[in-house]
Design a protein around this motif. Structure first.
Motif, PDB file in Angstrom:
ATOM      1  N   ASP A 185       9.250  13.624   4.410  1.00 42.79           N
ATOM      2  CA  ASP A 185       7.890  13.588   4.959  1.00 42.79           C
ATOM      3  C   ASP A 185       6.843  13.808   3.861  1.00 42.79           C
ATOM      4  N   LEU A 186       7.000  13.057   2.770  1.00 48.83           N
ATOM      5  CA  LEU A 186       6.060  13.113   1.654  1.00 48.83           C
ATOM      6  C   LEU A 186       5.251  11.822   1.617  1.00 48.83           C
ATOM      7  N   PRO A 187       3.959  11.896   1.373  1.00 51.37           N
ATOM      8  CA  PRO A 187       3.178  10.660   1.248  1.00 51.37           C
ATOM      9  C   PRO A 187       3.600   9.886  -0.004  1.00 51.37           C
ATOM     10  N   TYR A 188       3.742   8.570   0.167  1.00 55.49           N
ATOM     11  CA  TYR A 188       4.191   7.704  -0.922  1.00 55.49           C
ATOM     12  C   TYR A 188       3.060   6.801  -1.372  1.00 55.49           C
ATOM     13  N   THR A 189       2.857   6.743  -2.684  1.00 52.32           N
ATOM     14  CA  THR A 189       1.908   5.817  -3.280  1.00 52.32           C
ATOM     15  C   THR A 189       2.661   4.957  -4.277  1.00 52.32           C
ATOM     16  N   GLU A 190       2.589   3.641  -4.090  1.00 49.72           N
ATOM     17  CA  GLU A 190       3.233   2.704  -5.004  1.00 49.72           C
ATOM     18  C   GLU A 190       2.289   2.443  -6.176  1.00 49.72           C
ATOM     19  N   LEU A 191       2.688   2.836  -7.375  1.00 52.92           N
ATOM     20  CA  LEU A 191       1.801   2.736  -8.534  1.00 52.92           C
ATOM     21  C   LEU A 191       1.415   1.305  -8.878  1.00 52.92           C
ATOM     22  N   ASP A 192       2.345   0.367  -8.789  1.00 52.87           N
ATOM     23  CA  ASP A 192       1.984  -1.015  -9.106  1.00 52.87           C
ATOM     24  C   ASP A 192       0.908  -1.541  -8.155  1.00 52.87           C
ATOM     25  N   ARG A 193       0.965  -1.152  -6.904  1.00 52.32           N
ATOM     26  CA  ARG A 193      -0.056  -1.568  -5.930  1.00 52.32           C
ATOM     27  C   ARG A 193      -1.426  -1.022  -6.339  1.00 52.32           C
ATOM     28  N   LEU A 194      -1.432   0.202  -6.869  1.00 50.56           N
ATOM     29  CA  LEU A 194      -2.694   0.793  -7.347  1.00 50.56           C
ATOM     30  C   LEU A 194      -3.176   0.135  -8.639  1.00 50.56           C
ATOM     31  N   HIS A 195      -2.243  -0.228  -9.494  1.00 52.26           N
ATOM     32  CA  HIS A 195      -2.587  -0.743 -10.817  1.00 52.26           C
ATOM     33  C   HIS A 195      -3.160  -2.157 -10.781  1.00 52.26           C
ATOM     34  N   TRP A 196      -2.540  -3.037  -9.969  1.00 49.47           N
ATOM     35  CA  TRP A 196      -2.896  -4.449 -10.013  1.00 49.47           C
ATOM     36  C   TRP A 196      -3.939  -4.818  -8.980  1.00 49.47           C
ATOM     37  N   GLY A 197      -5.054  -5.352  -9.475  1.00 53.27           N
ATOM     38  CA  GLY A 197      -6.083  -5.923  -8.623  1.00 53.27           C
ATOM     39  C   GLY A 197      -5.844  -7.411  -8.456  1.00 53.27           C
ATOM     40  N   PRO A 198      -6.797  -8.121  -7.853  1.00 55.84           N
ATOM     41  CA  PRO A 198      -6.658  -9.565  -7.672  1.00 55.84           C
ATOM     42  C   PRO A 198      -6.403 -10.293  -9.003  1.00 55.84           C
TER      43      PRO A 198
END
Length: 182
Positions: free
Chosen positions: A32-45
């Motif tokens: 029950d830990l929040p997950y953040t995908e780093l590649d999703r944060l890193h890459w814009g359009p």
């Protein structure tokens, strides 16, 4: 009988395409830990790095509870997470397994032409780019497969001795670990 310490800040590392995001999602669900995908944060359009990436990662690292991939160590951004992490799950599979997984994912994404992260417009390039693009993921994996073992893990052990590192040498070991979380 004492209980094992509960880890509230978990990182997953390994070569590209090895299964980091999949393991992060499983850990997120079971602990029950929040997950953040780093590649999703890193890459814009259009595969352009987002200027607020480092700020976003610093904000995630400051939280009390999370799970994320440990990436972008060369830029220093990953170290923000390593400084606060408690547990590092290291996917150190044999090259034949890592390469097969990456090829399977790359072919599937390339042929489907689906966005890698919905809303970004980013899709996997055509397969022939593996022959012409020096930075294609298949070529990147070939150059960096041993980097975790030879460079990053020794550095993390030295600079972040508080970080408990658990190495998985085969997917069966990882599956047993996930099953034990239930």
């Amino acid at each position: 009988m004492s209980r094992a310490p509960r880890h509230e800040r978990v990182l997953v590392c390994g070569v590209t395409g090895i299964g980091k995001s999949t393991l992060c999602r499983a850990v997120s669900e079971h602990l029950d830990l929040p997950y953040t995908e780093l590649d999703r944060l890193h890459w814009g359009p259009n595969w352009t790095p987002r200027p607020q990436f480092e700020q976003d990662v610093a904000e995630i690292a400051s939280r009390d509870r999370w799970v994320s991939e440990l990436q972008y160590l060369g830029s220093g951004v990953g170290m923000l997470l390593a400084q606060r992490g408690q547990l590092l799950l290291w996917l150190d599979y044999p090259r034949r397994i890592a390469r097969t997984r990456l090829i399977r994912r790359t072919v599937k994404r390339s042929l489907s032409r689906r966005e890698v992260w919905p809303g970004t417009g980013n899709i996997e390039p055509p397969l022939w780019h593996a022959f012409t693009d020096e930075d294609h993921l298949l070529r990147w994996e070939a150059r960096t497969h041993r980097m975790w073992r030879d460079t990053y893990i020794p550095m993390l052990r030295s600079e972040h001795p508080h970080l408990r590192i658990v190495r998985f040498g085969h997917p069966r070991e990882t599956a047993r670990f996930v099953a034990a979380l239930s």
